[in-house]
Design a protein around this motif. Structure first.
Motif, PDB file in Angstrom:
ATOM      1  N   ASN A   7       0.820  -1.208   0.000  1.00 18.41           N
ATOM      2  CA  ASN A   7       0.000   0.000   0.000  1.00 18.41           C
ATOM      3  C   ASN A   7       0.857   1.263   0.000  1.00 18.41           C
ATOM      4  OD1 ASN A   7      -2.398  -1.387  -0.098  1.00 18.41           O
ATOM      5  ND2 ASN A   7      -2.719  -1.363   2.120  1.00 18.41           N
ATOM      6  N   LEU A   8       1.980   1.232   0.719  1.00 11.85           N
ATOM      7  CA  LEU A   8       2.877   2.384   0.719  1.00 11.85           C
ATOM      8  C   LEU A   8       3.419   2.652  -0.683  1.00 11.85           C
ATOM      9  CD1 LEU A   8       4.872   1.957   4.056  1.00 11.85           C
ATOM     10  CD2 LEU A   8       3.289   3.805   3.462  1.00 11.85           C
ATOM     11  N   LYS A   9       3.813   1.586  -1.375  1.00 18.46           N
ATOM     12  CA  LYS A   9       4.325   1.746  -2.742  1.00 18.46           C
ATOM     13  C   LYS A   9       3.233   2.308  -3.655  1.00 18.46           C
ATOM     14  CE  LYS A   9       7.274  -2.331  -2.243  1.00 18.46           C
ATOM     15  NZ  LYS A   9       7.463  -3.743  -2.671  1.00 18.46           N
ATOM     16  N   TRP A  10       2.027   1.754  -3.530  1.00 16.78           N
ATOM     17  CA  TRP A  10       0.935   2.167  -4.418  1.00 16.78           C
ATOM     18  C   TRP A  10       0.525   3.606  -4.157  1.00 16.78           C
ATOM     19  CZ3 TRP A  10      -4.182   3.711  -3.898  1.00 16.78           C
ATOM     20  CH2 TRP A  10      -4.940   3.679  -5.072  1.00 16.78           C
ATOM     21  N   LEU A  11       0.399   3.995  -2.889  1.00 17.98           N
ATOM     22  CA  LEU A  11       0.001   5.360  -2.557  1.00 17.98           C
ATOM     23  C   LEU A  11       1.057   6.366  -3.006  1.00 17.98           C
ATOM     24  CD1 LEU A  11      -1.451   4.700   1.002  1.00 17.98           C
ATOM     25  CD2 LEU A  11      -2.753   5.509  -0.984  1.00 17.98           C
ATOM     26  N   ARG A  12       2.310   5.993  -2.852  1.00 20.84           N
ATOM     27  CA  ARG A  12       3.390   6.898  -3.277  1.00 20.84           C
ATOM     28  C   ARG A  12       3.384   7.062  -4.791  1.00 20.84           C
ATOM     29  NH1 ARG A  12       8.379   5.912  -5.055  1.00 20.84           N
ATOM     30  NH2 ARG A  12       8.386   3.729  -4.378  1.00 20.84           N
ATOM     31  N   SER A  13       3.225   5.956  -5.514  1.00 21.73           N
ATOM     32  CA  SER A  13       3.223   6.032  -6.979  1.00 21.73           C
ATOM     33  C   SER A  13       2.002   6.795  -7.488  1.00 21.73           C
ATOM     34  CB  SER A  13       3.254   4.627  -7.583  1.00 21.73           C
ATOM     35  OG  SER A  13       2.068   3.905  -7.257  1.00 21.73           O
ATOM     36  N   LYS A  14       0.878   6.683  -6.778  1.00 20.36           N
ATOM     37  CA  LYS A  14      -0.334   7.399  -7.188  1.00 20.36           C
ATOM     38  C   LYS A  14      -0.120   8.907  -7.131  1.00 20.36           C
ATOM     39  CE  LYS A  14      -5.322   7.552  -6.353  1.00 20.36           C
ATOM     40  NZ  LYS A  14      -6.449   7.157  -5.471  1.00 20.36           N
ATOM     41  N   ARG A  15       0.738   9.348  -6.212  1.00 19.19           N
ATOM     42  CA  ARG A  15       1.041  10.782  -6.091  1.00 19.19           C
ATOM     43  C   ARG A  15       2.288  11.176  -6.874  1.00 19.19           C
ATOM     44  NH1 ARG A  15       0.062  13.352  -0.093  1.00 19.19           N
ATOM     45  NH2 ARG A  15      -2.089  12.636   0.247  1.00 19.19           N
ATOM     46  N   ASN A  16       2.896  10.194  -7.561  1.00 15.39           N
ATOM     47  CA  ASN A  16       4.122  10.446  -8.334  1.00 15.39           C
ATOM     48  C   ASN A  16       5.242  10.992  -7.451  1.00 15.39           C
ATOM     49  OD1 ASN A  16       3.014   9.665 -10.887  1.00 15.39           O
ATOM     50  ND2 ASN A  16       1.955  11.640 -10.984  1.00 15.39           N
ATOM     51  N   LEU A  17       5.409  10.397  -6.288  1.00 25.42           N
ATOM     52  CA  LEU A  17       6.438  10.821  -5.346  1.00 25.42           C
ATOM     53  C   LEU A  17       7.615   9.854  -5.367  1.00 25.42           C
ATOM     54  CD1 LEU A  17       4.193  11.619  -2.237  1.00 25.42           C
ATOM     55  CD2 LEU A  17       5.157  13.277  -3.859  1.00 25.42           C
ATOM     56  N   SER A  18       8.794  10.382  -5.116  1.00 21.80           N
ATOM     57  CA  SER A  18       9.947   9.522  -4.883  1.00 21.80           C
ATOM     58  C   SER A  18       9.921   9.053  -3.434  1.00 21.80           C
ATOM     59  CB  SER A  18      11.244  10.284  -5.154  1.00 21.80           C
ATOM     60  OG  SER A  18      11.400  11.330  -4.190  1.00 21.80           O
ATOM     61  N   GLN A  19      10.718   8.058  -3.108  1.00 22.20           N
ATOM     62  CA  GLN A  19      10.791   7.607  -1.720  1.00 22.20           C
ATOM     63  C   GLN A  19      11.269   8.738  -0.810  1.00 22.20           C
ATOM     64  OE1 GLN A  19      13.289   4.078  -2.081  1.00 22.20           O
ATOM     65  NE2 GLN A  19      11.493   2.769  -1.761  1.00 22.20           N
ATOM     66  N   GLN A  20      12.207   9.530  -1.293  1.00 27.02           N
ATOM     67  CA  GLN A  20      12.718  10.648  -0.500  1.00 27.02           C
ATOM     68  C   GLN A  20      11.609  11.679  -0.231  1.00 27.02           C
ATOM     69  OE1 GLN A  20      16.255  11.264   0.660  1.00 27.02           O
ATOM     70  NE2 GLN A  20      14.813  12.400   1.961  1.00 27.02           N
ATOM     71  N   GLU A  21      10.811  11.979  -1.267  1.00 22.00           N
ATOM     72  CA  GLU A  21       9.738  12.957  -1.112  1.00 22.00           C
ATOM     73  C   GLU A  21       8.665  12.454  -0.139  1.00 22.00           C
ATOM     74  OE1 GLU A  21       9.728  15.190  -5.471  1.00 22.00           O
ATOM     75  OE2 GLU A  21       8.768  13.218  -5.233  1.00 22.00           O
ATOM     76  N   ALA A  22       8.340  11.176  -0.218  1.00 20.34           N
ATOM     77  CA  ALA A  22       7.348  10.609   0.694  1.00 20.34           C
ATOM     78  C   ALA A  22       7.864  10.633   2.124  1.00 20.34           C
ATOM     79  CB  ALA A  22       7.000   9.185   0.279  1.00 20.34           C
ATOM     80  N   ALA A  23       9.107  10.244   2.310  1.00 24.03           N
ATOM     81  CA  ALA A  23       9.705  10.245   3.648  1.00 24.03           C
ATOM     82  C   ALA A  23       9.764  11.656   4.217  1.00 24.03           C
ATOM     83  CB  ALA A  23      11.100   9.618   3.602  1.00 24.03           C
ATOM     84  N   ASP A  24      10.162  12.612   3.384  1.00 27.56           N
ATOM     85  CA  ASP A  24      10.226  13.999   3.841  1.00 27.56           C
ATOM     86  C   ASP A  24       8.839  14.517   4.207  1.00 27.56           C
ATOM     87  OD1 ASP A  24      12.926  13.976   3.415  1.00 27.56           O
ATOM     88  OD2 ASP A  24      12.840  15.066   1.493  1.00 27.56           O
ATOM     89  N   GLY A  25       7.837  14.158   3.408  1.00 29.72           N
ATOM     90  CA  GLY A  25       6.480  14.621   3.672  1.00 29.72           C
ATOM     91  C   GLY A  25       5.942  14.112   5.000  1.00 29.72           C
ATOM     92  N   MET A  26       6.384  12.919   5.390  1.00 31.53           N
ATOM     93  CA  MET A  26       5.944  12.339   6.664  1.00 31.53           C
ATOM     94  C   MET A  26       6.943  12.597   7.789  1.00 31.53           C
ATOM     95  SD  MET A  26       4.227   8.729   5.460  1.00 31.53           S
ATOM     96  CE  MET A  26       5.117   8.429   3.938  1.00 31.53           C
ATOM     97  N   LYS A  27       8.041  13.325   7.437  1.00 34.09           N
ATOM     98  CA  LYS A  27       9.092  13.644   8.414  1.00 34.09           C
ATOM     99  C   LYS A  27       9.671  12.365   9.029  1.00 34.09           C
ATOM    100  CE  LYS A  27       7.451  18.277   9.618  1.00 34.09           C
ATOM    101  NZ  LYS A  27       6.536  18.413   8.469  1.00 34.09           N
ATOM    102  N   LEU A  28       9.959  11.409   8.151  1.00 32.44           N
ATOM    103  CA  LEU A  28      10.568  10.149   8.564  1.00 32.44           C
ATOM    104  C   LEU A  28      11.948  10.022   7.921  1.00 32.44           C
ATOM    105  CD1 LEU A  28       7.563   7.678   8.034  1.00 32.44           C
ATOM    106  CD2 LEU A  28       8.356   8.625  10.203  1.00 32.44           C
ATOM    107  N   PRO A  29      12.908   9.411   8.605  1.00 31.99           N
ATOM    108  CA  PRO A  29      14.206   9.147   7.979  1.00 31.99           C
ATOM    109  C   PRO A  29      14.030   8.239   6.759  1.00 31.99           C
ATOM    110  CG  PRO A  29      14.314   8.824  10.349  1.00 31.99           C
ATOM    111  CD  PRO A  29      12.872   8.974  10.011  1.00 31.99           C
ATOM    112  N   LEU A  30      14.749   8.509   5.682  1.00 29.72           N
ATOM    113  CA  LEU A  30      14.570   7.765   4.443  1.00 29.72           C
ATOM    114  C   LEU A  30      14.843   6.273   4.643  1.00 29.72           C
ATOM    115  CD1 LEU A  30      14.040   7.633   1.429  1.00 29.72           C
ATOM    116  CD2 LEU A  30      16.459   8.200   1.042  1.00 29.72           C
ATOM    117  N   ASP A  31      15.923   5.951   5.356  1.00 28.24           N
ATOM    118  CA  ASP A  31      16.261   4.531   5.516  1.00 28.24           C
ATOM    119  C   ASP A  31      15.178   3.771   6.287  1.00 28.24           C
ATOM    120  OD1 ASP A  31      16.802   5.885   7.865  1.00 28.24           O
ATOM    121  OD2 ASP A  31      18.546   4.656   8.381  1.00 28.24           O
ATOM    122  N   ARG A  32      14.547   4.454   7.254  1.00 26.37           N
ATOM    123  CA  ARG A  32      13.483   3.796   8.005  1.00 26.37           C
ATOM    124  C   ARG A  32      12.252   3.630   7.133  1.00 26.37           C
ATOM    125  NH1 ARG A  32      10.457   5.759  13.447  1.00 26.37           N
ATOM    126  NH2 ARG A  32      10.755   7.756  12.463  1.00 26.37           N
TER     127      ARG A  32
END
Length: 257
Positions: A7-32
């Protein structure tokens, strides 16, 4: 099975976000964040809440529903991203309706309606005449306040999304934030409250504020486990007369006191 990684992959792709952009948007470390998306770790409760608010998707759905195969835009969205469980059908395309039993009533009223695990354990019934585009549940009746229904009756009810859709004089299942579940006839009184009326005049009307209502379900039918005798429907039955007299006596006493 948990679907959080997919679901995380699908929701991110639906918004055309990179993993870095999604992590930043949620204020989470990228590796986590990557460990959650790759399925190496499951997000803890506080992180699930962050993800839920970021995507405006309930935690129920994030964990337990494959969003790639679910038309989430058509689900009934409630406050705090809570949802009414998706409408499900059987192999014949007939609506499947959750049955809230007398045993499950207290748990449902105490918040079970928002608990996916609680709801998923309920039995279902197939009722082919119901509208497949509406959400229905079956609720137990307590007492004798709404004749001819009694404690052997079950009310089939349709979910009401907006309080403004309630029609004066119709009957509804009402779930309150005070953990109550009642079946009553409703009337709006113009003060952001409903008056709840019993058809049995022995029971007095009372008011419930809009803010105290968790859910409302409109009567759509009933399942009866008792063969009613004609006198059950007669306004002149001895039982009805006694109850009416009892109500009148109580009202007189209150006026005098």
């Amino acid at each position: 099975m948990l679907y959080i990684a997919d679901n995380l992959k699908w929701l991110r792709s639906k918004r055309n976000l990179s993993q870095q952009e999604a992590a930043d948007g949620m204020k989470l470390p990228l590796d986590r964040y990557k460990k959650y998306e790759y399925g190496k770790n499951t997000p803890p409760a506080e992180t699930l809440l962050i993800i839920s608010r970021y995507y405006h998707i309930s935690i129920d759905l994030l964990l337990t529903v494959d969003l790639r195969k679910t038309p989430i835009d058509n689900l009934l969205q409630l406050e705090d991203n809570r949802i009414v469980l998706p409408i499900t059908v059987n192999n014949e395309g007939q609506n499947l309706v959750e049955i809230i039993t007398h045993k499950a009533k207290a748990g449902y009223a105490a918040g079970g309606y928002a608990d996916f695990t609680f709801m998923s354990q309920l039995d279902h019934i197939s009722l082919p005449w119901l509208n497949k585009n509406e959400k229905y549940r079956t609720f137990p009746v307590d007492g004798d306040s709404m004749p001819p229904h009694n404690s052997k009756s079950y009310i089939i009810a349709k979910y009401v999304e907006k309080l403004g859709d309630v029609v004066d004089g119709k009957t509804y299942i009402v779930i309150t934030t005070n953990n109550e579940m009642v079946y009553k006839r409703l009337n709006k009184n113009g003060k952001n409250t409903f008056t709840l009326n019993s058809d049995n005049t022995f029971y007095k009307p009372y008011e419930v504020k809009f803010s105290e209502i968790a859910e409302i379900w409109e009567y759509a039918g009933s399942l009866e486990r008792e063969n009613f005798k004609p006198e059950h429907f007669s306004a002149d039955s001895l039982e009805g007369i006694i109850r009416k007299l009892q109500g009148d006596v109580m009202e007189i006493k209150e006026r005098m006191g």
